[in-house]
Design a protein around this motif. Structure first.
Motif, short mmCIF file in Angstrom:
data_model
loop_
_atom_site.label_atom_id
_atom_site.label_comp_id
_atom_site.label_asym_id
_atom_site.label_seq_id
_atom_site.Cartn_x
_atom_site.Cartn_y
_atom_site.Cartn_z
N THR A 138 0.85 -1.18 0.00
CA THR A 138 0.00 0.00 0.00
C THR A 138 0.89 1.24 0.00
O THR A 138 2.01 1.21 0.52
N ALA A 139 0.39 2.32 -0.59
CA ALA A 139 1.11 3.59 -0.63
C ALA A 139 0.13 4.70 -0.97
O ALA A 139 -0.90 4.46 -1.60
N ARG A 140 0.48 5.90 -0.55
CA ARG A 140 -0.36 7.05 -0.91
C ARG A 140 -0.23 7.38 -2.39
O ARG A 140 -1.19 7.81 -3.02
N SER A 165 8.04 1.21 -18.55
CA SER A 165 8.81 0.68 -17.44
C SER A 165 8.16 -0.56 -16.86
O SER A 165 6.96 -0.76 -16.96
N ARG A 166 8.97 -1.37 -16.22
CA ARG A 166 8.46 -2.54 -15.52
C ARG A 166 8.48 -2.32 -14.01
O ARG A 166 8.23 -3.24 -13.24
N THR A 167 8.79 -1.09 -13.59
CA THR A 167 8.83 -0.78 -12.17
C THR A 167 7.69 0.16 -11.79
O THR A 167 7.20 0.93 -12.60
N ILE A 168 7.31 0.05 -10.52
CA ILE A 168 6.35 0.96 -9.93
C ILE A 168 7.08 1.67 -8.80
O ILE A 168 7.65 1.02 -7.91
N GLU A 169 7.11 2.99 -8.84
CA GLU A 169 7.75 3.78 -7.79
C GLU A 169 6.67 4.16 -6.78
O GLU A 169 5.72 4.85 -7.12
N LEU A 170 6.81 3.69 -5.55
CA LEU A 170 5.83 3.94 -4.50
C LEU A 170 6.36 5.02 -3.56
O LEU A 170 7.55 5.05 -3.26
N SER A 171 5.47 5.88 -3.06
CA SER A 171 5.89 6.91 -2.12
C SER A 171 4.74 7.24 -1.17
O SER A 171 3.58 7.09 -1.52
N GLY A 172 5.12 7.68 0.01
CA GLY A 172 4.13 8.09 1.00
C GLY A 172 3.56 6.93 1.78
O GLY A 172 2.68 6.25 1.30
N ASP A 173 4.10 6.70 2.98
CA ASP A 173 3.58 5.65 3.87
C ASP A 173 3.48 4.30 3.16
O ASP A 173 2.43 3.66 3.13
N VAL A 174 4.60 3.88 2.57
CA VAL A 174 4.66 2.60 1.85
C VAL A 174 4.69 1.46 2.87
O VAL A 174 5.46 1.51 3.84
#
Length: 185
Positions: free
Chosen positions: A96-98, A106-115
């Protein structure tokens, strides 16, 4: 006399050019005012996306309050997201993330905020929870990485570190530096 006629002709020509340029600028400004702002490639609210693996079973299910694609570069922005990620047939992790961001092609997901990543590393055990502010998930290699402070809680066990590499399929965790922890039996 000829000079006076030449001067009057030059003044008339300059005046005519000034009027024409002013009208063209005004028409361009009016045309720009009526143009609509660029529209998203796609826009979804309260959406769920499912990607399946070669066996037809879901690899991941992603739910987000809002998903917007940028039509210029095909990148994707996500808000308030939850990702149920199946790294192996019997291993599912919930991320989960904000915010989330998928760069173009891209094959990546950049997660940020209370990951937060939650999963059962050992069948029948209590869930392990990994928390950080930023993380990247490589959806092909099944690897999550972070260079930020990471806190790991697994029952009574607690660890904190700066930087992490987690192979979700092999269930291997590599702590990068400044590791501090407490394990209680």
């Amino acid at each position: 006399m000829i000079w006076r006629g030449f001067i009057l002709l030059a003044i008339a020509l300059v005046t005519a050019l000034t009027v024409m340029v002013g009208r063209r600028d005004r028409d361009d400004a009016e045309e720009e005012g009526t143009r609509e702002p660029p529209q998203p490639g796609y826009y979804m609210t309260d959406a769920q996306i499912v990607e399946t693996g070669p066996d037809g079973a879901p690899r991941y299910r992603m739910a987000a309050e809002r998903i917007v694609q940028n039509p210029q570069d095909q990148s994707i922005r996500l808000q308030t997201m939850k990702l149920d990620y199946r790294a192996a047939p019997e291993r599912e992790w919930t991320l989960t993330a904000r915010n989330g961001y998928v760069p173009p092609a891209s094959r990546t997901i950049e997660l940020s905020g209370d990951v937060q990543i939650t999963g059962l590393p050992v069948e029948g055990s209590v869930p392990a929870v990994v928390r950080t502010e930023r993380m990247q998930l490589d959806t092909v290699a099944n690897v999550a990485t972070s260079r930020e402070r990471v806190d790991i809680v697994w029952g009574e066990r607690r660890l904190s570190t700066i930087g992490l590499k987690a192979d979700l399929k092999a269930e291997k965790l590599k702590l990068e530096s400044s590791v501090h922890g407490r394990f209680v039996r």
